[in-house]
Design a protein around this motif. Sequence first.
Motif, mmCIF file in Angstrom:
data_model
loop_
_atom_site.group_PDB
_atom_site.id
_atom_site.type_symbol
_atom_site.label_atom_id
_atom_site.label_comp_id
_atom_site.label_asym_id
_atom_site.label_seq_id
_atom_site.Cartn_x
_atom_site.Cartn_y
_atom_site.Cartn_z
ATOM 1 N N GLU A 1 -14.993 2.624 -3.247
ATOM 2 C CA GLU A 1 -13.833 1.764 -3.020
ATOM 3 C C GLU A 1 -13.535 1.609 -1.532
ATOM 4 O O GLU A 1 -13.201 0.519 -1.061
ATOM 5 C CB GLU A 1 -12.618 2.331 -3.762
ATOM 6 N N TYR A 54 0.835 -1.197 0.000
ATOM 7 C CA TYR A 54 0.000 0.000 0.000
ATOM 8 C C TYR A 54 0.871 1.249 0.000
ATOM 9 O O TYR A 54 1.992 1.248 0.503
ATOM 10 C CB TYR A 54 -0.913 0.012 1.232
ATOM 11 N N GLU A 103 -14.859 -5.868 3.023
ATOM 12 C CA GLU A 103 -13.961 -7.016 2.880
ATOM 13 C C GLU A 103 -13.227 -7.277 4.185
ATOM 14 O O GLU A 103 -13.059 -8.420 4.612
ATOM 15 C CB GLU A 103 -12.944 -6.753 1.768
ATOM 16 N N LYS A 154 -6.784 1.248 -5.904
ATOM 17 C CA LYS A 154 -8.055 1.485 -5.228
ATOM 18 C C LYS A 154 -7.832 1.948 -3.787
ATOM 19 O O LYS A 154 -6.853 1.572 -3.138
ATOM 20 C CB LYS A 154 -8.909 0.213 -5.238
ATOM 21 N N ASP A 195 -4.094 0.729 -2.738
ATOM 22 C CA ASP A 195 -3.517 -0.604 -2.907
ATOM 23 C C ASP A 195 -2.841 -0.761 -4.263
ATOM 24 O O ASP A 195 -2.751 0.197 -5.051
ATOM 25 C CB ASP A 195 -4.575 -1.696 -2.692
ATOM 26 N N THR A 255 -8.351 -2.962 7.089
ATOM 27 C CA THR A 255 -8.290 -4.051 6.110
ATOM 28 C C THR A 255 -6.862 -4.248 5.623
ATOM 29 O O THR A 255 -6.392 -5.388 5.491
ATOM 30 C CB THR A 255 -9.210 -3.751 4.917
ATOM 31 N N ALA A 256 -6.167 -3.146 5.366
ATOM 32 C CA ALA A 256 -4.777 -3.218 4.916
ATOM 33 C C ALA A 256 -3.908 -3.919 5.949
ATOM 34 O O ALA A 256 -3.056 -4.757 5.615
ATOM 35 C CB ALA A 256 -4.246 -1.813 4.638
ATOM 36 N N CYS A 278 -8.155 1.995 0.081
ATOM 37 C CA CYS A 278 -8.248 0.868 1.008
ATOM 38 C C CYS A 278 -8.425 1.358 2.444
ATOM 39 O O CYS A 278 -7.819 2.355 2.854
ATOM 40 C CB CYS A 278 -6.988 0.012 0.902
ATOM 41 N N ASP A 279 -9.235 0.643 3.179
ATOM 42 C CA ASP A 279 -9.420 0.912 4.605
ATOM 43 C C ASP A 279 -8.171 0.476 5.361
ATOM 44 O O ASP A 279 -7.604 -0.584 5.082
ATOM 45 C CB ASP A 279 -10.643 0.142 5.111
ATOM 46 N N SER A 287 -13.722 -1.888 0.619
ATOM 47 C CA SER A 287 -12.570 -2.349 1.388
ATOM 48 C C SER A 287 -12.949 -2.603 2.841
ATOM 49 O O SER A 287 -12.522 -3.593 3.448
ATOM 50 C CB SER A 287 -11.445 -1.306 1.320
ATOM 51 N N GLN A 288 -13.759 -1.723 3.414
ATOM 52 C CA GLN A 288 -14.228 -1.927 4.782
ATOM 53 C C GLN A 288 -15.029 -3.219 4.904
ATOM 54 O O GLN A 288 -14.846 -3.995 5.858
ATOM 55 C CB GLN A 288 -15.090 -0.751 5.222
ATOM 56 N N HIS A 345 -4.520 -7.646 5.833
ATOM 57 C CA HIS A 345 -3.879 -8.252 4.661
ATOM 58 C C HIS A 345 -2.372 -8.390 4.879
ATOM 59 O O HIS A 345 -1.774 -9.429 4.569
ATOM 60 C CB HIS A 345 -4.138 -7.396 3.418
#
Length: 256
Positions: A234, A74, A241, A108, A104, A114-115, A110-111, A238-239, A118
């Motif tokens: 987006e 990221y 996910e 896109k 990302d 979430t990052a 990204c929260d 992301s949130q 990952h």
Amino acid sequence: MKTVLLKNVVVTLVLGLATTSVSAQGFLKKLQKAADKVESATKTVETVTGSVAGDEQASDSISPSDFLTTAPLYQVKKVIETDEAGTVITNEDGTTKYKYLLIDKDGKVCDRKTAKKHLNSALKSGSLILLKVGGGAAGGALLGKKVGGGKKGAWIGAGVGAAAGLLASSGDIKKVKEQMKLMKACKKILKEYENTFTEEGTPIDASIDLTNVNGINFAECEEITKSAADVRNEFAASQAEGESLEDIDLPDDLKV
């Protein structure tokens, strides 16, 4: 089951490389110590990475090539938003309005939570890969020096580590290590980002010097343009996910 196989590998390899100058009784004692140390080291790594023996560990681990393809990264970027007509959104004084957002590899938004999930998941998988394809051989070499002594002992130990792990080229191991270092650096930047910006991407403290936030110059982030609608959609995706992802807790000083 894995421990039994590991001991069998030690037995097979060391027996094949033993010399007749070593007494049978002394050799078997050294052999048992080697097997016990390999077993102990394996359990220690499993405890640190949160993995367990058997099928559960296998499910946590992927091949080096798959890891390199899917590993997340990221960047914090200065995002200029546009409205439905494509007009740049400005502040009240007419200056361009920026949002500092997490982007990302696919470009896109990204929260941050979430990052982090990952990154931690990928770091865990990378640690298991290095244990099997890299750490196994390296750890085995150290073990061989203690048990066998000298260059010959080190060579035998390295053979044990390599046989116990997943086969891969030295190039694969190097790339995995490089990717792991990039992800660790990314986690550090993410931590400073969380402490500096709101979820909306604006500075928490308007007086903060963005040119040097614990050594990070956010003022020099790459600028990109996105529609406000894309930013919202987006980020929401992301949130959503992130809510389904496992929250893995890894130590900040995880070694690579």
